[in-house]
Motif scaffolding. Structure first.
Motif, PDB file in Angstrom:
ATOM      1  N   SER A  19      38.406 -21.848 -10.543  1.00  0.00           N
ATOM      2  CA  SER A  19      39.156 -20.859  -9.783  1.00  0.00           C
ATOM      3  C   SER A  19      39.493 -19.664 -10.672  1.00  0.00           C
ATOM      4  CB  SER A  19      40.440 -21.484  -9.233  1.00  0.00           C
ATOM      5  OG  SER A  19      41.349 -21.717 -10.295  1.00  0.00           O
ATOM      6  N   GLU A  20      39.871 -18.552 -10.029  1.00  0.00           N
ATOM      7  CA  GLU A  20      40.277 -17.362 -10.781  1.00  0.00           C
ATOM      8  C   GLU A  20      41.482 -17.678 -11.659  1.00  0.00           C
ATOM      9  OE1 GLU A  20      40.877 -13.922  -8.345  1.00  0.00           O
ATOM     10  OE2 GLU A  20      39.007 -14.234  -7.282  1.00  0.00           O
ATOM     11  N   ARG A  21      42.389 -18.479 -11.148  1.00  0.00           N
ATOM     12  CA  ARG A  21      43.596 -18.837 -11.904  1.00  0.00           C
ATOM     13  C   ARG A  21      43.231 -19.636 -13.158  1.00  0.00           C
ATOM     14  NH1 ARG A  21      49.113 -17.711 -11.805  1.00  0.00           N
ATOM     15  NH2 ARG A  21      49.994 -19.119 -13.327  1.00  0.00           N
ATOM     16  N   THR A  22      42.324 -20.592 -13.028  1.00  0.00           N
ATOM     17  CA  THR A  22      41.901 -21.405 -14.171  1.00  0.00           C
ATOM     18  C   THR A  22      41.208 -20.535 -15.213  1.00  0.00           C
ATOM     19  OG1 THR A  22      41.689 -23.357 -12.784  1.00  0.00           O
ATOM     20  CG2 THR A  22      40.496 -23.381 -14.881  1.00  0.00           C
ATOM     21  N   ALA A  23      40.348 -19.624 -14.761  1.00  0.00           N
ATOM     22  CA  ALA A  23      39.645 -18.735 -15.692  1.00  0.00           C
ATOM     23  C   ALA A  23      40.643 -17.842 -16.433  1.00  0.00           C
ATOM     24  CB  ALA A  23      38.630 -17.884 -14.940  1.00  0.00           C
ATOM     25  N   ARG A  24      41.633 -17.307 -15.700  1.00  0.00           N
ATOM     26  CA  ARG A  24      42.631 -16.445 -16.345  1.00  0.00           C
ATOM     27  C   ARG A  24      43.487 -17.236 -17.331  1.00  0.00           C
ATOM     28  NH1 ARG A  24      44.396 -11.381 -16.439  1.00  0.00           N
ATOM     29  NH2 ARG A  24      46.572 -11.081 -16.973  1.00  0.00           N
ATOM     30  N   ASP A  25      43.872 -18.450 -16.967  1.00  0.00           N
ATOM     31  CA  ASP A  25      44.666 -19.278 -17.881  1.00  0.00           C
ATOM     32  C   ASP A  25      43.889 -19.603 -19.155  1.00  0.00           C
ATOM     33  OD1 ASP A  25      46.772 -19.229 -16.100  1.00  0.00           O
ATOM     34  OD2 ASP A  25      46.466 -21.285 -15.388  1.00  0.00           O
ATOM     35  N   ALA A  26      42.594 -19.886 -19.018  1.00  0.00           N
ATOM     36  CA  ALA A  26      41.759 -20.172 -20.195  1.00  0.00           C
ATOM     37  C   ALA A  26      41.658 -18.934 -21.081  1.00  0.00           C
ATOM     38  CB  ALA A  26      40.378 -20.634 -19.755  1.00  0.00           C
ATOM     39  N   TRP A  27      41.464 -17.765 -20.464  1.00  0.00           N
ATOM     40  CA  TRP A  27      41.371 -16.518 -21.224  1.00  0.00           C
ATOM     41  C   TRP A  27      42.687 -16.219 -21.936  1.00  0.00           C
ATOM     42  CZ3 TRP A  27      44.093 -11.917 -20.113  1.00  0.00           C
ATOM     43  CH2 TRP A  27      43.722 -10.816 -20.881  1.00  0.00           C
ATOM     44  N   ARG A  52      38.746  -7.664 -19.706  1.00  0.00           N
ATOM     45  CA  ARG A  52      39.755  -7.521 -18.673  1.00  0.00           C
ATOM     46  C   ARG A  52      39.487  -8.592 -17.627  1.00  0.00           C
ATOM     47  NH1 ARG A  52      42.422  -5.731 -21.979  1.00  0.00           N
ATOM     48  NH2 ARG A  52      42.456  -3.557 -22.546  1.00  0.00           N
ATOM     49  N   VAL A  53      40.482  -9.392 -17.381  1.00  0.00           N
ATOM     50  CA  VAL A  53      40.343 -10.472 -16.415  1.00  0.00           C
ATOM     51  C   VAL A  53      41.239 -10.156 -15.229  1.00  0.00           C
ATOM     52  CG1 VAL A  53      40.627 -12.951 -16.049  1.00  0.00           C
ATOM     53  CG2 VAL A  53      39.872 -12.103 -18.265  1.00  0.00           C
ATOM     54  N   ALA A  54      40.693 -10.279 -14.035  1.00  0.00           N
ATOM     55  CA  ALA A  54      41.451  -9.969 -12.828  1.00  0.00           C
ATOM     56  C   ALA A  54      42.623 -10.933 -12.666  1.00  0.00           C
ATOM     57  CB  ALA A  54      40.545 -10.067 -11.614  1.00  0.00           C
ATOM     58  N   LYS A  55      43.719 -10.406 -12.176  1.00  0.00           N
ATOM     59  CA  LYS A  55      44.878 -11.257 -11.891  1.00  0.00           C
ATOM     60  C   LYS A  55      44.572 -12.061 -10.637  1.00  0.00           C
ATOM     61  CE  LYS A  55      48.333  -8.357 -14.020  1.00  0.00           C
ATOM     62  NZ  LYS A  55      49.573  -7.633 -13.863  1.00  0.00           N
ATOM     63  N   PRO A  56      44.918 -13.344 -10.656  1.00  0.00           N
ATOM     64  CA  PRO A  56      44.658 -14.148  -9.453  1.00  0.00           C
ATOM     65  C   PRO A  56      45.585 -13.732  -8.320  1.00  0.00           C
ATOM     66  CG  PRO A  56      45.859 -15.420 -11.068  1.00  0.00           C
ATOM     67  CD  PRO A  56      45.507 -14.105 -11.714  1.00  0.00           C
ATOM     68  N   PRO A  57      45.138 -13.919  -7.084  1.00  0.00           N
ATOM     69  CA  PRO A  57      46.000 -13.581  -5.957  1.00  0.00           C
ATOM     70  C   PRO A  57      47.238 -14.471  -5.950  1.00  0.00           C
ATOM     71  CG  PRO A  57      43.989 -14.651  -5.214  1.00  0.00           C
ATOM     72  CD  PRO A  57      43.866 -14.443  -6.679  1.00  0.00           C
ATOM     73  N   VAL A  58      48.327 -13.927  -5.496  1.00  0.00           N
ATOM     74  CA  VAL A  58      49.599 -14.666  -5.481  1.00  0.00           C
ATOM     75  C   VAL A  58      49.694 -15.568  -4.279  1.00  0.00           C
ATOM     76  CG1 VAL A  58      52.099 -14.466  -5.491  1.00  0.00           C
ATOM     77  CG2 VAL A  58      50.684 -12.796  -6.683  1.00  0.00           C
TER      78      VAL A  58
END
Length: 58
Positions: A19-27, A52-58
């Motif tokens: 997920s986008e959230r998992t990718a952002r947390d890893a980054w 630059r990593v996109a912020k996950p949707p809230v």
């Protein structure tokens, strides 16, 4: 084997992406670790800071 989770392996991939959230947390974790390496003078700059990593949707 009902309920068994699929896992990607060298010879078989389940074709699922993180997920986008998992990718952002890893980054975020990687960037923090590399920032520490820069502070400790193990690296001259943080390559993760260039991304630059996109912020996950809230």
């Amino acid at each position: 084997m009902a309920g068994k989770r699929k896992r990607c392996a060298a010879s078989h991939c389940c074709q699922r992406a993180v997920s986008e959230r998992t990718a952002r947390d890893a980054w975020t974790t990687l960037r923090a670790a590399l920032n520490n390496a820069v502070r400790d003078e193990l690296l001259t700059r943080n390559p993760a800071a260039l991304l630059r990593v996109a912020k996950p949707p809230v």
